[in-house]
Motif scaffolding. Structure first.
Motif, PDB file in Angstrom:
ATOM      1  N   MET A  46       7.145  -5.880  -2.835  1.00  0.00           N
ATOM      2  CA  MET A  46       7.113  -5.041  -1.633  1.00  0.00           C
ATOM      3  C   MET A  46       6.027  -5.501  -0.678  1.00  0.00           C
ATOM      4  O   MET A  46       6.193  -5.434   0.544  1.00  0.00           O
ATOM      5  CB  MET A  46       6.914  -3.568  -2.024  1.00  0.00           C
ATOM      6  CG  MET A  46       8.137  -2.948  -2.679  1.00  0.00           C
ATOM      7  SD  MET A  46       8.033  -1.173  -2.851  1.00  0.00           S
ATOM      8  CE  MET A  46       6.752  -1.031  -4.091  1.00  0.00           C
ATOM      9  N   LEU A  53       8.857   1.010  -0.735  1.00  0.00           N
ATOM     10  CA  LEU A  53      10.065   1.664  -1.176  1.00  0.00           C
ATOM     11  C   LEU A  53       9.792   2.502  -2.409  1.00  0.00           C
ATOM     12  O   LEU A  53       8.933   2.173  -3.230  1.00  0.00           O
ATOM     13  CB  LEU A  53      11.149   0.625  -1.496  1.00  0.00           C
ATOM     14  CG  LEU A  53      11.557  -0.340  -0.376  1.00  0.00           C
ATOM     15  CD1 LEU A  53      12.565  -1.356  -0.892  1.00  0.00           C
ATOM     16  CD2 LEU A  53      12.129   0.413   0.807  1.00  0.00           C
ATOM     17  N   GLU A  57      15.059   3.818  -4.272  1.00  0.00           N
ATOM     18  CA  GLU A  57      15.471   2.790  -3.315  1.00  0.00           C
ATOM     19  C   GLU A  57      15.415   1.394  -3.949  1.00  0.00           C
ATOM     20  O   GLU A  57      16.300   0.555  -3.703  1.00  0.00           O
ATOM     21  CB  GLU A  57      14.566   2.847  -2.076  1.00  0.00           C
ATOM     22  CG  GLU A  57      14.721   4.124  -1.265  1.00  0.00           C
ATOM     23  CD  GLU A  57      13.704   4.219  -0.144  1.00  0.00           C
ATOM     24  OE1 GLU A  57      14.111   4.404   1.010  1.00  0.00           O
ATOM     25  OE2 GLU A  57      12.494   4.093  -0.438  1.00  0.00           O
TER      26      GLU A  57
END
Length: 390
Positions: A46, A53, A57
Motif C-alpha cells: 500500500m 485500503l 478492500e
C-alpha cells in the motif's frame, strides 16, 4: 593461472567480492524511494501504491487480480512451474475444432507430423522441496541482509593422461547436486555437505573373512582435503591427523614460471561471503588423496521471506541429479552388495554381485573358490545374522 585456464572466462563473471558487492547493493536500494522491505506485509504494498485500503478492500482486490480469473473454458491446464516438471508431465496439445485462427492452423499442420517433446533445462535434475523449520532457535537469517549462495558440485572426474592408453581419457562432467548456503557459513561447512561415494568406501579386502567386511569409512580415516579458489588453497586442518594436500602442488608449481604464486588458508576460517571469485568459473575440491570435483559458484542473492530463514537448515541441497543404481552383473535384478577385483572366473573387472549371487558363485560351504579380491559395496552396511544387508 589465468593464462592457462582463460578459456573458462568466456562463461565466467568478473571477480566479485561477495560481501562488498552486496554491501554496495544494499546501500543503493536502501536509498531508493521504491524499495519494499522483504516482508510479506500488506502495508508495504500500500505504501508503494500510495493508497490506504481496509482488509475487505484488500481481500476483494486480491480476488479480482488473481491469475485464476485469466482463464477461459477449454483452455489448456495451467503448468505451475515447468522447470520442476518431468517430461512425462508436459501438456499434450490437442487439435482444436471450429476455430479459424492462423495459430490454430499452424498447430494443426504441426500435429500432422511427429511432435518432438520440449526439452527443459532442468529435466534431468530433481528439485528438493523442504518443509520450513519452525523449531525455536535464536539463529535466524534476516531477509535483505543475509546472503544466500548457490554452488554446483560435480561428480568426480578422471584426468586425461597424456600419451596414456586410449581408455584413460577425460570423463564427461556430470552434475551431482546444487547446494544453497549462507554467506556467513564457511568452506568447511560446504565440504561437510558434499557427498561423494569415495567417502563411503570401505577399502578392506575381505574375501577370506566376510564377517570382517565392515570397517570405518574412508571419510572417517582420511579427513584431509582442500578447495582451490582463484589463487588460494583452502586446506581442511580441523584434525591433527590431516595432511596439507596443497604443499606438493605448490612445490611443483614453483618450478614452472607460468603457474603461481599460490597462497594457502584454512577452509574452516574462510566465510563464503569473504571470497573474491568469479561466478561460473570451475574451481576444484579435492579429497581422498586423488578424488577431484569441479565446484562452480553459480548465483548469489539476498535471502528473502520465501526462503527458509532458520540458519541450521543450511547448507542444503536444492537440486540433484539422480544416480544410476548399480545392479548385480549376474542376475541383473538385485542391487550390488559386493565388488570383486581381478576375478579369474569373471570377464568383468570390477564385477558387481548381489549377496545371493556372490555367495552361490564364489563360495562352497563357506570356502572361497578361485582367486579374486572382494570389497563391500560403498553404501551404509551392517551385519545382520551373519549376512551383509545394504
Amino acid at each position: 593461472m589465468d593464462d592457462v585456464y582463460k578459456l573458462y572466462n568466456n562463461n565466467a563473471s568478473p571477480k566479485v567480492h561477495i560481501k562488498e558487492y552486496f554491501d554496495n547493493y544494499q546501500n543503493i536500494i536502501a536509498s531508493s524511494d521504491t524499495f519494499i522491505p522483504m516482508k510479506k506485509e500488506a502495508t508495504n504494498f500500500m505504501t508503494l501504491m500510495g493508497v490506504q485500503l481496509g482488509e475487505d478492500e484488500i481481500s476483494m482486490l486480491t480476488h479480482y487480480c488473481s491469475v485464476d480469473n485469466l482463464t477461459v473454458e477449454g483452455e489448456a491446464p495451467k503448468i505451475p512451474n515447468n522447470r520442476r516438471m518431468r517430461k512425462k508431465d508436459t501438456f499434450d496439445p490437442k487439435e482444436p475444432e471450429d476455430v479459424d485462427l492462423q495459430t490454430v492452423k499452424n498447430l494443426k499442420q504441426r500435429l500432422k507430423h511427429e511432435i518432438k517433446r520440449p526439452s527443459y533445462k532442468y529435466q534431468s535434475e530433481l528439485f528438493i522441496n523442504y518443509d520450513k523449520k519452525t523449531e525455536p532457535t535464536k539463529e535466524w537469517a534476516t531477509p535483505g541482509q543475509d546472503i544466500i549462495v548457490y554452488i554446483r558440485i560435480y561428480r568426480p572426474f578422471a584426468q586425461r593422461v597424456k600419451n596414456g592408453p586410449k581408455k584413460e581419457c577425460g570423463s564427461l562432467l556430470w552434475l551431482n547436486n546444487v547446494l544453497a548456503m549462507l554467506g556467513s557459513q564457511t568452506l568447511a561447512d560446504l565440504r561437510d555437505k558434499i557427498s561423494c561415494i569415495a567417502d563411503y568406501t570401505i577399502s578392506k579386502e575381505c574375501s577370506n573373512n566376510l564377517d570382517n567386511a565392515i570397517g570405518p569409512m574412508a571419510k572417517d580415516v582420511y579427513k584431509s582435503g582442500f578447495f582451490f579458489i582463484e589463487d588460494t588453497f583452502y586446506n581442511d586442518m580441523r584434525y591433527s591427523s590431516n595432511v596439507d594436500y596443497s604443499k606438493v602442488i605448490i612445490d611443483w608449481a614453483e618450478r614452472r614460471p607460468k603457474l603461481g604464486p599460490f597462497k594457502t588458508a584454512l577452509m574452516e576460517e574462510c566465510r563464503i561471503d569473504s571470497l573474491n571469485l568469479r561466478f561460473g568459473f570451475p574451481w576444484v575440491y579435492k579429497h581422498q588423496g586423488g578424488c577431484e570435483h569441479l565446484v562452480v559458484f553459480s548465483n548469489a542473492r539476498f535471502i528473502n521471506c520465501d526462503d527458509d530463514l532458520v540458519v541450521s537448515a543450511y547448507p542444503k541441497i536444492v537440486r540433484l541429479r539422480p544416480t544410476a543404481t548399480k545392479f548385480c552383473m549376474i542376475c541383473g535384478i538385485y542391487t550390488a552388495d559386493w565388488i570383486t577385483i581381478e576375478h579369474e572366473r569373471i570377464p568383468h573387472n570390477p564385477c558387481y554381485f548381489c549377496h545371493t549371487c556372490f555367495m552361490s558363485y564364489n563360495y562352497v560351504d563357506g570356502k572361497k573358490i578361485g582367486n579374486f579380491d572382494v570389497y563391500a559395496f560403498p553404501r551404509n552396511i551392517e551385519a545382520v545374522n551373519g549376512k551383509i544387508d545394504i
